[in-house]
Design an enzyme around this catalytic site. Structure first.
Site, PDB file in Angstrom:
ATOM      1  N   THR B  42      35.695 -19.220  16.184  1.00  0.00           N
ATOM      2  CA  THR B  42      36.624 -18.414  16.959  1.00  0.00           C
ATOM      3  C   THR B  42      36.975 -18.920  18.360  1.00  0.00           C
ATOM      4  OG1 THR B  42      34.772 -16.955  17.192  1.00  0.00           O
ATOM      5  CG2 THR B  42      36.414 -16.327  15.621  1.00  0.00           C
ATOM      6  N   THR B  43      36.287 -18.475  19.410  1.00  0.00           N
ATOM      7  CA  THR B  43      36.862 -18.726  20.745  1.00  0.00           C
ATOM      8  C   THR B  43      36.293 -19.958  21.463  1.00  0.00           C
ATOM      9  OG1 THR B  43      37.172 -16.361  20.900  1.00  0.00           O
ATOM     10  CG2 THR B  43      37.388 -17.604  22.939  1.00  0.00           C
TER      11      THR B  43
END
Lengths: 228, 261
Positions: B42-43
């Site tokens: 994800t991030t």
């Protein structure tokens, strides 16, 4: 129809071997020694950009003497082989022994089947995790392999250089002593300065990639001790 | 051993193709998306500071709405002076990182000198583009590349889109599902020539806010001792921050109370 002259196989092979030996001896030699922190490779080479000693893989180095274009293409092939093997399997599975075998097969094949043998001698060195685990594979123009674990000499005058290196040899030399003794063994009666030498090491414990080129300043320092 | 006239040169992917191991060979599959949930990372964030670049990424991998892995590393060294962070389909992304690292090292060994930073960024762009077929089937990989440009003496950041588009960012960037929240945080806190500890704190704050708003982004896991991966890239190279330092930075960010508003 003309028939080629008959040449006995013995004669043919001998001619090829003489040819290769003569041309290799014409180039400048190199030595590799096991020292306290790993393996030191010291080559007589005036060029700063055309290397005789280079990195193949994490713990493996390559060195060659003789015809530059020939050993450089062997070097590239070694890097390709090692990187593909490490990608396909694991980095741990890449070792000097299998690389040395590959080179030996190829060089032996060229010697037997081609008109002209390769005019090179090469060294495949692997630094072990512990002292005593170092390996030096010296491969000759005809594909024969010599496995050494203390030092190795490539090129012309190998016997004389070995003799000079053997005198008082210890595998626990410091970097400075190893550089000095290697340079002295190469030089014989001559005087070699740092700009005549290409020096690199495989460090036993220095992260993943063990290969390091040694700066000119360090070589100057090591050789300077001789004069004083 | 390749014939000199046909040798593949310094490109490792070309070598792989030649020996029949093409890493980007098209996958035979019926049209449409994957019939199963795939893992996603994800991030990820990167921002410039006084000495170079800070890169950071959370540790969570998700498969649909479930957590697939709690300790995935998304920030990796690409070589001595650059790093790559990845968001998107985890499998192809990890493979791309491995290939990218090998590509840079292979070039360096064969040619005897490292690629320029721009050259490295372009290499990664080609790899992302090679993955376009997979991306169309849902296996999107979006990397973030940053490094210290030794020739210019500055840290530089490049972002990518799934087609291989390469964009140099001026100061910072964040990508992945929580990228928008992270980017906003950095935008508000960034100024030129941040100190190292300020830059790390800003990256950590950005990841906190991303995890706060995005379910696919993992926050600090104090119970298991799992913290986001943070690394700095300066003229002395790529370096991971020790876990304890990251934990301290998180504690500092949370202690202000501002993070919980």
């Amino acid at each position: 129809m003309s028939m080629p002259f008959y040449v006995a196989p013995e004669q043919f092979m001998k001619d090829k071997a003489d040819f290769a030996r003569k041309n290799i001896a014409r180039g400048r030699p190199l030595v590799a020694v096991v020292y306290a922190d790993g393996i030191l490779i010291c080559a007589e080479n005036q060029s700063k950009s055309l290397h005789k000693v280079s990195e193949i893989y994490d713990r493996i180095a390559f060195a060659g003497v003789g015809r530059y274009n020939e050993f450089d293409s062997l070097r590239r092939a070694g890097v390709q082989h090692a990187d593909v093997k490490g990608y396909q399997f694991s980095r741990e599975d890449v070792d000097a022994r299998s690389l040395a075998n590959l080179y030996a097969q190829y060089m032996g094949n060229v010697f037997t089947h081609d008109m002209k043998p390769l005019e090179v001698e090469i060294l495949v060195a692997e630094v072990g995790a512990d002292p005593g685990g170092d390996q030096l594979f010296h491969i000759l123009y005809d594909g024969s392999v010599v496995d050494e674990d203390r030092y190795s000499v490539l090129g012309g005058e190998a016997e004389a250089i070995s003799g000079r290196l053997e005198e008082g040899f210890e595998s626990t030399w410091s970097l400075d002593v190893a550089i000095r003794r290697a340079a002295k063994a190469l030089a014989g009666d001559r005087e070699l300065v740092s700009s005549d030498l290409e020096v690199a090491v495989l460090l036993r414990s220095d992260g993943r990639r063990a290969f390091r080129r040694i700066d000119d300043a360090v070589v100057v320092g090591a050789l300077g001790v001789t004069a004083s | 051993m390749f014939d000199p006239t046909e040798a593949p040169g310094p490109s490792f992917t070309d070598v792989l193709r030649r020996v029949g191991l093409d890493p980007f060979a098209p996958v035979q599959q019926a049209a449409g998306g994957a019939p199963f949930e795939i893992r996603h990372g994800t991030t990820i964030v990167a921002l410039r500071y006084a000495d170079g670049v800070v890169m950071a990424g959370d540790r969570r991998a998700t498969a649909g709405s479930s957590i697939a892995h709690r300790a995935m590393d998304k920030v990796h060294p690409a070589d001595r002076h650059s790093g790559v962070a990845i968001a998107g389909a985890a499998g192809p992304a990890m493979e791309m990182v491995k290939l990218f690292q090998l590509q840079l090292e292979h070039y360096e060994k064969v040619e005897g000198s490292a690629l320029s930073l721009e050259g490295k960024a372009n290499q990664l762009s080609q790899m992302v583009r090679s993955n376009l077929g997979m991306a169309m089937q849902g296996f999107v990989v979006v990397p973030l590349f940053a490094g210290f440009d030794l020739r210019r003496g500055v840290g530089r950041i490049y972002s990518y889109d799934p087609t291989g588009g390469r964009y140099e960012e001026t100061d910072f960037h964040a990508d992945g599902s929580g990228g928008r929240d992270a980017r906003t945080t950095i935008k508000l806190g960034w100024r030129p020539d941040l100190e190292r500890h300020e830059a790390v704190e800003l990256a950590v704050r950005a990841l906190w806010n991303a995890a706060d708003e995005d379910s696919a982004t993992g926050g600090p896991d104090t119970a298991r001792g799992i913290y986001p991966t943070v690394a700095t890239i300066t003229d002395s190279g790529f370096e991971y921050l020790p876990r304890d330092e990251v934990a301290d930075r998180f504690a500092a960010v949370l202690s202000t109370g501002e993070a919980l508003q």
